[in-house]
Design an enzyme around this catalytic site. Structure first.
Site, PDB file in Angstrom:
ATOM      1  N   CYS A 108       0.916  -1.111  -0.084  1.00 59.25           N
ATOM      2  CA  CYS A 108       0.032  -0.052   0.163  1.00 59.25           C
ATOM      3  C   CYS A 108       0.796   1.369  -0.028  1.00 59.25           C
ATOM      4  O   CYS A 108       0.206   2.543  -0.219  1.00 59.25           O
ATOM      5  CB  CYS A 108      -0.774  -0.079   1.157  1.00 59.25           C
ATOM      6  N   HIS A 119      12.100   2.133   5.469  1.00 58.13           N
ATOM      7  CA  HIS A 119      11.914   0.727   5.303  1.00 58.13           C
ATOM      8  C   HIS A 119      12.534  -0.115   6.518  1.00 58.13           C
ATOM      9  O   HIS A 119      13.585   0.052   6.923  1.00 58.13           O
ATOM     10  CB  HIS A 119      12.636   0.161   3.963  1.00 58.13           C
ATOM     11  N   HIS A 131      -3.323  19.754   7.404  1.00 61.22           N
ATOM     12  CA  HIS A 131      -4.411  18.554   6.828  1.00 61.22           C
ATOM     13  C   HIS A 131      -3.174  17.324   6.814  1.00 61.22           C
ATOM     14  O   HIS A 131      -2.080  17.200   6.482  1.00 61.22           O
ATOM     15  CB  HIS A 131      -5.068  18.651   5.398  1.00 61.22           C
ATOM     16  N   ASN A 168     -10.482   0.073   2.294  1.00 59.28           N
ATOM     17  CA  ASN A 168      -9.241   0.411   1.775  1.00 59.28           C
ATOM     18  C   ASN A 168      -8.778   0.051   0.584  1.00 59.28           C
ATOM     19  O   ASN A 168      -8.632  -1.074   0.141  1.00 59.28           O
ATOM     20  CB  ASN A 168      -8.374  -0.704   2.739  1.00 59.28           C
TER      21      ASN A 168
END
Length: 498
Positions: free
Chosen positions: A242, A321, A402, A439
């Site tokens: 994702c 990562h 935001h 999702n």
């Protein structure tokens, strides 16, 4: 008290004499705002120093103007006019060097999120009924899915390819290609219409999809359908989860630096029909409950004059990562169950693992986005605090107007809100996207930004932070600055059905 409702069990540990702190968490996401790892703070400042040439270029014009004004105190304008033949070429040469060496900004002209036709809508009750009728799942599995969906935060108007509920369904390239074509082509068509960019003018194409990787590639499918130029620089990212949407933006930015004055098209999607699991392994059923159809297409440019027509300017992008750690590496992975059925296995520790990745990412991002006053307060507190007190954690709400946090699940969003101490206003776009679209993987953060635009929330100068998580384990963030007041777009996935 049930295990699901247990609070965090945290412990702050000082490693030797160094100023490095860690958090030990047992069942859930770490309370990462109660500790700081200076390794990531240093990394953030390393990124800042890397852009020292850019900062120098920003400071150079006012310094040059001050220098010229200072020369006026020693030379009369009549004397300077006699030197015009020498000064003018030198001035234009220096101006050329300044423009040539100043890094080009990456602009987001516009983006589009695809909304599937109503025939693909599925409510939670219909989802369970179709799953039961398919005969692919046993009673225990159906009950588990019911419990998950009840607490998921997903509403009754999300979209799914209902063909996955066919009895004896097996993933196929035909189903995958048909779904990918519908969502990708729909999003690209909308963004081309919004930006008025001709397909032949697009020089860079980056497509990301985690599970479905075909030959020819998904990027090749787009090139063929829209008849893009023959010398296009095309890339297809697969297996990155994702968070790949932000990775694709990063790659597109680097390619734009290599090919100035170009357009780059980024397409992010996930194909539900290719990731669908038809077995009864509990660890592999979570993606079935949360993933839904969707795709986003983003048009980027680094034409200098596009600053006046673009919606946003890319300010910072940080990728973290955690793949060097075995537990993180295996927390989300595709595998086969005992009966040979493929699916995505999600570890029970994924929330905690994601919390550690998020902590590392925002700690690295902090020096790039936080006000100087907050950074000074943080370092002063860290250096002179008492031994047993918690370090001062900067208020990240001061850095962004935001936030678009990937719509993974209600539980994850609740934990992030608690740990980052965010208000409901900051979480609204993520929660509404999860409820309305589920999702949609790497495209979720774009449905969230579309929600903010639809409600006219984004004003000129506002900073928008998008945060996404992915297998590996990865946490990526990107910060955009609004270049104008963004009005409600003519085409948006958030318009109600007519």
């Amino acid at each position: 008290m049930s295990k699901e409702n247990e609070e965090f069990s945290t412990e702050i540990v000082q490693n030797g004499g160094s100023l490095s702190f860690s958090v030990r968490v047992r069942p859930r996401m770490p309370d990462f705002l109660s500790s700081v790892n200076l390794k990531y703070v240093k990394l953030g400042y390393g990124y800042l120093i890397t852009h020292r040439l850019y900062l120098l270029m920003m400071v150079a014009p006012p310094l040059l103007a001050a220098f010229v004004a200072h020369l006026g105190n020693f030379f009369t304008w009549q004397h300077l006019s006699h030197q015009a033949l020498f000064i003018s070429p030198l001035f234009f040469f220096l101006l050329y060097l300044y423009i040539d060496f100043t890094p080009r900004s990456t602009y987001l002209l516009d983006f589009a999120c695809f909304r599937p036709p109503n025939q693909y809508k599925v409510s939670k009750a219909e989802f369970i009924e179709l799953a039961r009728k398919s005969g692919n799942f046993n009673d225990t599995t159906i009950e588990f899915k019911e419990r998950v969906l009840k607490k998921s935060g997903i509403g009754d108007e999300t979209y799914m390819p209902k063909g996955v509920f066919r009895p004896g369904y097996r993933t196929s390239l035909k189903d995958g290609r048909e779904e990918a074509s519908m969502v990708m082509f729909g999003a690209v068509k909308e963004v081309l219409c919004a930006t008025k960019v001709r397909p032949n003018d697009i020089k860079i194409l980056v497509v990301n999809c985690g599970i479905l990787n075909t030959t020819p590639s998904l990027s090749s499918m787009i090139i063929n359908h829209f008849k893009l130029r023959h010398d296009i620089h095309s890339f297809n990212l697969g297996g990155m989860g994702c968070a790949a949407g932000v990775t694709a933006i990063d790659l597109a930015r680097d390619l734009l630096d290599a090919y100035p004055s170009s357009y780059a098209l980024v397409v992010s999607t996930e194909v539900v029909s290719s990731s669908w699991y038809t077995g009864n392994d509990i660890d592999m059923l979570i993606p079935n409950c949360f993933f839904r159809m969707g795709a986003a297409a983003v048009m980027l440019s680094n034409f200098r004059l596009h600053r006046w027509r673009a919606k946003y300017e890319l300010k910072q992008l940080v990728r973290t990562h955690k793949g060097m750690d075995n537990r993180s590496h295996k927390s989300i992975h595709q595998r086969e169950d005992s009966e040979g059925r493929k699916g995505i296995s999600v570890s029970k520790d994924v929330t905690e693992i994601g919390g550690h990745a998020l902590k590392a990412n925002i700690t690295t991002l902090g020096p790039l986005v936080l006000p100087v006053s907050e950074q000074l307060h943080f370092f002063t507190n860290l250096l002179f605090k008492k031994r047993k007190t918690k370090p001062y954690i900067p208020d990240y709400k001061l850095a962004f107007e935001h936030m678009c946090i990937q719509a993974t699940s209600k539980k994850v969003l609740d934990e992030i809100q608690k740990n980052l101490e965010l208000t409901e206003e900051y979480m609204e776009a993520s929660r509404k996207t999860l409820e309305r679209f589920g999702n949609t993987s790497s495209s979720s953060i774009w449905y969230e930004l579309a929600y903010l635009e639809f409600n006219s929330r984004v004003k000129r100068g506002d900073r928008v932070c998008q945060i996404a998580f992915g297998s590996g384990f990865k946490c990526n963030s990107v910060v955009w600055k609004a270049l104008r007041n963004v009005k409600t777009p003519k085409c948006s996935p958030w318009f109600k059905d007519e």
